[in-house]
Design an enzyme around this catalytic site. Structure first.
Site, PDB file in Angstrom:
ATOM      1  N   ASP A   1       0.865  -1.187   0.000  1.00 40.73           N
ATOM      2  CA  ASP A   1       0.000   0.000   0.000  1.00 40.73           C
ATOM      3  C   ASP A   1       0.896   1.229   0.000  1.00 40.73           C
ATOM      4  OD1 ASP A   1      -2.336   1.748   0.418  1.00 40.73           O
ATOM      5  OD2 ASP A   1      -3.343  -0.112   0.937  1.00 40.73           O
TER       6      ASP A   1
ATOM      7  N   HIS B   1      -3.031   2.888  -4.668  1.00 38.45           N
ATOM      8  CA  HIS B   1      -2.424   2.489  -3.383  1.00 38.45           C
ATOM      9  C   HIS B   1      -0.987   2.008  -3.613  1.00 38.45           C
ATOM     10  CE1 HIS B   1      -5.964   2.814  -0.732  1.00 38.45           C
ATOM     11  NE2 HIS B   1      -6.639   2.569  -1.836  1.00 38.45           N
TER      12      HIS B   1
ATOM     13  N   GLU C   1     -10.122   2.281  -5.390  1.00 34.32           N
ATOM     14  CA  GLU C   1      -9.825   3.707  -5.220  1.00 34.32           C
ATOM     15  C   GLU C   1      -8.751   4.225  -6.183  1.00 34.32           C
ATOM     16  OE1 GLU C   1     -11.023   4.349  -0.627  1.00 34.32           O
ATOM     17  OE2 GLU C   1      -9.159   3.269  -0.916  1.00 34.32           O
TER      18      GLU C   1
HETATM   19  C1  ACM Z   1     -10.924  -0.628   0.550  1.00 30.75           C
HETATM   20  O1  ACM Z   1     -11.399  -0.532   1.678  1.00 30.75           O
HETATM   21  N1  ACM Z   1     -10.392   0.435  -0.043  1.00 30.75           N
HETATM   22  C2  ACM Z   1     -10.916  -1.881  -0.170  1.00 30.75           C
END
Ligand code: ACM
Length: 649
Positions: free
Chosen positions: A205, A279, A347
């Site tokens: 991440d 991410h 995201e």
């Molecule tokens: C997430 O909670 N962004 C998968």
């Protein structure tokens, strides 16, 4: 006379409910499919033997021996082969003919006075039968050290059990905070005790890259480390000039093999996640040329960052991105024997693609607009890459689009609707909606809980059903709880956030839907607390705290309501700034008017005469703000409805 009448009454009640009460005394989590309790007990003794008929069951038998011997101090041995079944024995038996009703994970457990027999179609069923057996023993069985003066006795029972869903997962984010491999192994051990069978390892991440990739030493040299910060996540200062990145860590490939093997012994599949295309800041901080901007960023130490300023998204049109991804996923596929690889997909903010000449050109060539087009294209390419490594792809629900090949599984986190839509398009689905399965959310009043966000109380978890109405069950693989660790810096806090909510999830994933019984679940949770105490595992007692809320008086005035999750607790309160006890006013279910001049309500729960929850001192200003927000929401809703009605005319 009164005493005699009472005894007579009690006797009748006991006769009428005897069997039920015996069943009630058990503390099995998750609740099995069927349980019947008989009279009598099996006593574990120093000369008890574990008998297995063949090699297939011997791994489970050794685990069982270890788990029995540590707290009892006995030297219970495993005997393989036909041998005599005389004496005090625990038999682990693989069924000679397959019992279709049990599937691969089901088992039967029969406890009689001299003998325990666990039977299953394979070792995984035996493993779950063993977990149930351990839960029938006194909670001290969880102790890693010898517990003296304990009668290691279990009731005679007959249990038949098998899971409702095949995917029963828990996710641990090791990027936001790094957890060493020993902690990860303990976490897996704990989840396996409650019959979870997938450990989703969120390995990458923005805040850290945690997996060694051979030939890319910079990834773990740079990407696994950030500057140290303590306090409230999201407010941390970015790295200062010259500051050393000393916080973090990573797993070597040897570590990963060790964890995978440990999990396998416990019938847990490790699902690795490499989160792309977004991410990715730890990856991009290591290799800046992989983002559209090409700028040098730092691994994020938990600072708030604006997506418009810092690019954590990979450039889709960049060939180097695909070379790196190929290298990474080749090694990931080789390390993890499970069927699926998780590729993230959540995201992905598209603004960088929209401003990138390379991505704009690619989109034009493909005949699509960048805004809608590039993530579906990215996911299709990811699928090719994953399938080429002999694996199946799973991703967060943002990967879903009309053209997504149906062999790709979808993990539904933005509620149940994306999962429902995916299942209707015949994708395999794992339900993990944030509102019912995100273990990083508050589980009690934020005034007395460690800082985090949102709210997920135990009862909400318990009410989670991974199978939405109207969806073909064959597409719902199961469910999963997710522990993101922005606000989880230690193993103890990870445990605190996981238990008891994951007891509730284990029931949602394993137990028959028709067997939900909240008061009985709470009774069993409390029994499990004794076990976790013995096992030295931390858990939250938030379910004992009062739930303070607001009601609106007829003149929009503030009224205070109090409630509890656990049935049968009393709530006592004061408005005068003193600490309440059970001699103060008891809440009787009627919303409370606030006395003039009061600035806070103080609340505590009792069970009988014993305080049981934490005292919560709640400023009335907090409730006033809540009320104002509610009034505003209601007004907006009314306005919307009126507008809709007018449009319909
Ligand atoms: C997430 O909670 N962004 C998968």
């Amino acid at each position: 006379m009164r005493k005699f009448t009472f005894l007579l009454f009690a006797g009748i009640v006991m006769c009428l409910t005897g069997a039920g009460q015996q069943q009630q005394a058990l503390r099995i989590v998750p609740e099995p499919v069927s349980v019947s309790v008989q009279n009598g007990h099996f006593l574990l003794r120093p000369d008890t033997r574990i008998m297995v008929s063949g090699a297939e069951a011997s791994g489970v038998a050794s685990l069982l021996a270890g788990m029995l011997n540590a707290p009892t101090g006995y030297r219970i041995a495993v005997q393989t082969g036909k041998g005599t079944q005389e004496g005090n024995v625990i038999v682990l038996r693989i069924n000679a003919g397959r019992d279709a009703s049990l599937g691969n994970e089901g088992y039967t457990l029969r406890v009689s006075e001299g003998q325990v027999v666990i039977a299953a179609n394979g070792p995984q069923g035996l493993f779950y039968g063993m977990q149930t057996l351990l839960q029938l023993l006194p909670p001290a069985i969880g102790s890693p050290a010898v517990v003296e003066n304990t009668r290691w006795e279990l009731p005679c029972v007959s249990i038949t059990d098998y899971p409702r869903f095949g995917w029963r997962g828990l996710m641990l984010d090791v990027s936001r905070h790094f957890f060493p491999k020993e902690v990860v192994k303990q976490y897996i051990n704990e989840l396996a005790r409650y019959k979870f069978n997938v450990f989703h390892w969120h390995l990458t991440d923005d805040q850290g890259w945690r997996i060694e990739i051979k030939g890319m030493p910079e990834l773990t040299g740079t990407g696994a480390w950030r500057v140290p910060r303590t306090g409230q996540w999201g407010t941390f200062a970015p790295p200062q000039p010259g500051e050393k990145a000393t916080d973090g860590g990573y797993y070597t490939q040897e570590d990963i093999r060790e964890v995978v093997a440990y999990a396998k012994e416990r019938f847990v599949t490790v699902l690795p996640e490499i989160d792309v295309p977004a991410h990715c800041l730890a990856l991009i901080a290591t290799y800046p040329h992989l983002s559209c901007s090409g700028l040098q960023y730092d691994v994020n130490p938990g600072s708030r960052f604006l997506k418009k300023d810092i690019n954590n998204v990979l450039c889709v049109a960049n060939d180097s991105v695909w070379q790196v991804l190929d290298k990474v996923f080749t090694q990931v596929a080789a390390l993890f024997p499970g069927e699926y690889i998780h590729v993230g997909g959540d995201e992905a903010h598209k603004s960088f693609w929209e401003a990138c000449p390379k991505d704009l050109a690619l989109a034009k060539k493909l005949g699509i607009t960048v805004k809608e087009g590039l993530q579906p294209y990215f996911e299709k390419k990811m699928r090719q890459l994953i399938v080429a490594k002999g694996k199946k792809m799973i991703g967060w629900d943002e990967i879903l689009n009309d053209e997504l090949p149906v062999d790709i599984a979808v993990m539904s986190w933005r509620g149940m609707n994306p999962g429902t839509a995916a299942a209707k398009r015949k994708h395999p689905v794992v339900m993990s909606p944030w509102g019912q399965a995100y273990l990083d959310l508050y589980q009690g009043d934020p005034l007395v809980e460690p800082n985090t966000y949102g709210m997920l109380r135990l009862k909400t978890c318990y009410e989670f059903d991974p199978l939405p109405e109207g969806v073909d069950p064959q597409y719902i693989l199961g469910g999963q709880g997710n522990l993101w660790t922005e606000a989880v810096p230690t193993q103890r806090q990870a445990e605190y956030m996981t238990w008891p909510r994951s007891f509730a999830l284990s029931e949602a994933f394993w137990s028959p839907a028709g067997k939900r019984n909240w008061p009985d679940f709470i009774r069993r949770v409390e029994q499990q607390f004794h076990y976790l105490d013995a096992a030295r595992v931390k858990y939250a007692r938030s379910m004992y705290d009062a739930i303070i809320d607001v009601a609106k008086g007829s003149d929009d005035s503030l009224k205070v309501t109090l409630a509890t999750e656990v049935p049968g607790l009393d709530v006592y309160y004061t408005f005068d700034g003193t600490n309440p006890d059970n001699f103060c006013a008891r809440y009787a279910g009627v919303p409370l008017d606030v006395p003039k001049g009061a600035t806070q309500v103080r609340v505590i729960t009792y069970r009988g005469r014993q305080p049981i929850g934490q005292q919560i001192n709640c400023p009335l200003s907090v409730l006033q703000t809540k009320l104002e927000k509610r009034i505003k929401r209601e007004m907006q809703q009314r306005q919307r409805q009126q507008e809709q009605q007018q449009q319909a005319k």
